[in-house]
Design a protein around this motif. Structure first.
Motif, PDB file in Angstrom:
ATOM      1  N   ASP A   1      52.436  42.838  41.776  1.00  0.00           N
ATOM      2  CA  ASP A   1      53.110  42.185  40.659  1.00  0.00           C
ATOM      3  C   ASP A   1      52.836  40.680  40.716  1.00  0.00           C
ATOM      4  N   GLY A   2      53.356  39.949  39.766  1.00  0.00           N
ATOM      5  CA  GLY A   2      53.342  38.495  39.878  1.00  0.00           C
ATOM      6  C   GLY A   2      52.372  37.808  38.931  1.00  0.00           C
ATOM      7  N   LEU A   3      51.311  38.507  38.565  1.00  0.00           N
ATOM      8  CA  LEU A   3      50.415  38.023  37.513  1.00  0.00           C
ATOM      9  C   LEU A   3      50.047  39.223  36.653  1.00  0.00           C
ATOM     10  N   SER A   4      49.904  39.006  35.358  1.00  0.00           N
ATOM     11  CA  SER A   4      49.457  40.087  34.477  1.00  0.00           C
ATOM     12  C   SER A   4      47.966  40.348  34.701  1.00  0.00           C
ATOM     13  N   LEU A   5      47.499  41.516  34.271  1.00  0.00           N
ATOM     14  CA  LEU A   5      46.057  41.799  34.360  1.00  0.00           C
ATOM     15  C   LEU A   5      45.255  40.796  33.535  1.00  0.00           C
TER      16      LEU A   5
ATOM     17  N   ILE B   1      51.705  30.797  42.099  1.00  0.00           N
ATOM     18  CA  ILE B   1      50.530  30.097  42.637  1.00  0.00           C
ATOM     19  C   ILE B   1      50.035  30.819  43.896  1.00  0.00           C
ATOM     20  N   GLU B   2      50.966  31.271  44.720  1.00  0.00           N
ATOM     21  CA  GLU B   2      50.574  32.092  45.877  1.00  0.00           C
ATOM     22  C   GLU B   2      49.826  33.342  45.404  1.00  0.00           C
TER      23      GLU B   2
ATOM     24  N   ASP C   1      42.604  24.475  21.624  1.00  0.00           N
ATOM     25  CA  ASP C   1      43.441  25.675  21.496  1.00  0.00           C
ATOM     26  C   ASP C   1      42.759  26.839  22.207  1.00  0.00           C
ATOM     27  N   GLY C   2      43.404  27.996  22.216  1.00  0.00           N
ATOM     28  CA  GLY C   2      42.722  29.201  22.677  1.00  0.00           C
ATOM     29  C   GLY C   2      43.200  29.707  24.023  1.00  0.00           C
ATOM     30  N   LEU C   3      43.675  28.791  24.868  1.00  0.00           N
ATOM     31  CA  LEU C   3      44.319  29.205  26.113  1.00  0.00           C
ATOM     32  C   LEU C   3      45.529  28.291  26.293  1.00  0.00           C
ATOM     33  N   SER C   4      46.605  28.833  26.854  1.00  0.00           N
ATOM     34  CA  SER C   4      47.773  28.004  27.149  1.00  0.00           C
ATOM     35  C   SER C   4      47.483  27.123  28.362  1.00  0.00           C
ATOM     36  N   LEU C   5      48.266  26.067  28.532  1.00  0.00           N
ATOM     37  CA  LEU C   5      48.104  25.220  29.727  1.00  0.00           C
ATOM     38  C   LEU C   5      48.363  26.030  30.990  1.00  0.00           C
ATOM     39  N   ARG C   6      49.327  26.944  30.927  1.00  0.00           N
ATOM     40  CA  ARG C   6      49.564  27.843  32.061  1.00  0.00           C
ATOM     41  C   ARG C   6      48.283  28.606  32.431  1.00  0.00           C
TER      42      ARG C   6
ATOM     43  N   ILE D   1      48.022  33.663  42.642  1.00  0.00           N
ATOM     44  CA  ILE D   1      46.664  33.269  42.226  1.00  0.00           C
ATOM     45  C   ILE D   1      45.758  33.167  43.452  1.00  0.00           C
ATOM     46  N   ILE D   2      46.284  32.574  44.512  1.00  0.00           N
ATOM     47  CA  ILE D   2      45.494  32.408  45.742  1.00  0.00           C
ATOM     48  C   ILE D   2      45.127  33.775  46.327  1.00  0.00           C
ATOM     49  N   ILE D   3      46.096  34.706  46.331  1.00  0.00           N
ATOM     50  CA  ILE D   3      45.811  36.071  46.824  1.00  0.00           C
ATOM     51  C   ILE D   3      44.760  36.752  45.935  1.00  0.00           C
ATOM     52  N   GLN D   4      44.812  36.475  44.627  1.00  0.00           N
ATOM     53  CA  GLN D   4      43.831  37.046  43.685  1.00  0.00           C
ATOM     54  C   GLN D   4      42.408  36.551  43.960  1.00  0.00           C
ATOM     55  N   THR D   5      42.263  35.415  44.641  1.00  0.00           N
ATOM     56  CA  THR D   5      40.902  34.931  44.929  1.00  0.00           C
ATOM     57  C   THR D   5      40.229  35.702  46.065  1.00  0.00           C
ATOM     58  N   VAL D   6      40.990  36.405  46.905  1.00  0.00           N
ATOM     59  CA  VAL D   6      40.427  37.017  48.120  1.00  0.00           C
ATOM     60  C   VAL D   6      39.283  37.987  47.821  1.00  0.00           C
TER      61      VAL D   6
END
Lengths: 123, 123, 123, 123, 123, 123
Positions: free
Chosen positions: B48-52, A90-91, A48-53, A93-98
């Motif tokens: 936008d697109g992902l929460s903080l 998902i795109e 538990d503790g985090l969703s699969l998402r 998330i990829i941008i968040q890695t930059v």
């Protein structure tokens, strides 16, 4: 019997996360595949503790920045779609890695995502 | 003026994500700090697109597995707490990194988390 | 003459470790290949203190966890077999990497090992 | 009961590998420590196929080249000494990493080894 | 308008660095491509203080040692040639990486360079 | 005698690159230090084809992005200053790393540079 339960719980969780693709990945891997089922899915993903998402957001981000793990990135992009992430998310998330690991790893992950979306449309 | 807006938007987003700690990190960094404000926060975190919450789940997971980035991990554990993650959820993110990058990076992140919680209690 | 001896000693050690495959790797590499022969094999692999079996255990483990070095991993799986490691022992080295660097790098190394064993059987 | 056996087997193996130092590492780590005992030691280190000496050769080499894992490198240098590697052999493992990951990671591991030997002498 | 200027300045700098190849890389990348143009080229590469030749020396060295970034290494070998580095100088940069990250990453970069030179001759 | 020449040539090159700091680094390292002198400096740094300024640009960029190599980064920032790079140019190299490996490694290198400049002023 408890040991069997870990494996069974892992197999069920693997199917929930990855659909059929998960089993295709682990079944040829021998003992290594057994540990993926029991430990990664029977122990960790079953917590538990985090969703699969949320777990797949973390997994896609990690596999992107660690580099050289394209087959697993592909599996977890599939898993992300399977647990409710949209291709656009998902795109994102990829941008968040930059800021954390620069453009090259993000470009490679983006290319993998686009190829998967093209393959899906062609099915 | 638009350029100023990116910087201003970045500063506001940085404060929203990191509280005061963010500004303390970027202000001594010269042009590098300017790019963190403008690009990382004014561009990427302002999307936008992902929460903080989701962005910080990704950030904590990435900084854990990339290793050797302890000061930034510390800042983003603080940011995670600031945007609503509980210490228990941050521990869960760290546990979620184990199948992807093994125990050593997870142990180091866990130790950092525990030290921060002790420091918080002592305040 | 001493310099020549380092190169010659390196070539002999390279053949002892990798068989013919080693020479195929270094010969098209120009000065880089010369340094691999002289330094990696003439200096390092020619030292006492660890057996070739032990050096290849270390090499396979390192190349697995560093990721993105598949061609060299393939060469050193071949070298491992050449100095007496069994396919089962190489699988065991790969499993030993999991606590240190997680499943993705281990899966990739395992896949490389399996492909090499299939190719060997087809010869 | 089987689950308990994995944990118990892991604790015994951890003590065999690391002596008292191992327990000191895992006991403050909560669930993460439980997984280290159960999975890393109860599952992986308890397997046949490689000696503990060989497993620690691999571990020291991996922790050296992955960088940024000094606390774990220190634990496994201690473990290596505990399972029969000599300081000279550990120095040799570190020298063996140079062709695979260059001098900086080897220098850091060598410095860690030397500090540990000085501390031992001062005891 | 200032924002547009960053993008335009980035496009011009990208063409100066990479020739046509740069635009081919970024145009299918959506927002990620936009940030590469605006930030990597409009901000960073447009700065004074280092020549483009020196920036590409750094880029080729970084992409070599980070591993798993072959498509970007290929683009920046092309960029290096475009800003005046000779194939021999690029080989020298690759040899310069060996003390810092060992032979495997250098071999992979050397192989990429050689393939590009063969392709160029065949044009 | 030729072997001695490599070592002597390496020592002279090391002094040219790093000043006294270089010898302080290698002398306590035993055989590892010998290889740094002979191979890194006697072989690689003694080659033609790139200036020492260019070799240090590459070295600082590589050590920044590889992370976890702070002691060596510090030595090579010193070496960079020694072969004619200004503090401003070293800051520029660090900024050049951002598109390739993100902000955290750049922040750590920038912090190291600033600390060294403060220490220099205090001398």
């Amino acid at each position: 019997m408890v040991e069997q339960t870990r494996f069974e719980r892992g197999l069920a969780k693997l199917a929930e996360v990855d659909g059929q693709a998960g089993n295709d990945v682990v079944s040829p891997l021998g003992d290594l595949g057994k540990y993926i089922v029991e430990f990664a899915f029977g122990d960790i993903y079953s917590r538990d503790g985090l969703s699969l998402r949320e777990r797949e957001i973390a997994a896609i981000a990690m596999l992107t920045v660690l580099a050289g793990r394209e087959p697993q990135l592909k599996v977890h992009i599939g898993a992300g779609l399977n647990v409710g992430l949209t291709p656009k998310e998902i795109e994102e998330i990829i941008i968040q890695t930059v800021p954390y690991s620069g453009f090259p790893t993000a470009i490679n992950a983006f290319t993998t995502l686009k190829q998967m979306m093209v393959e899906k449309e062609e099915e």
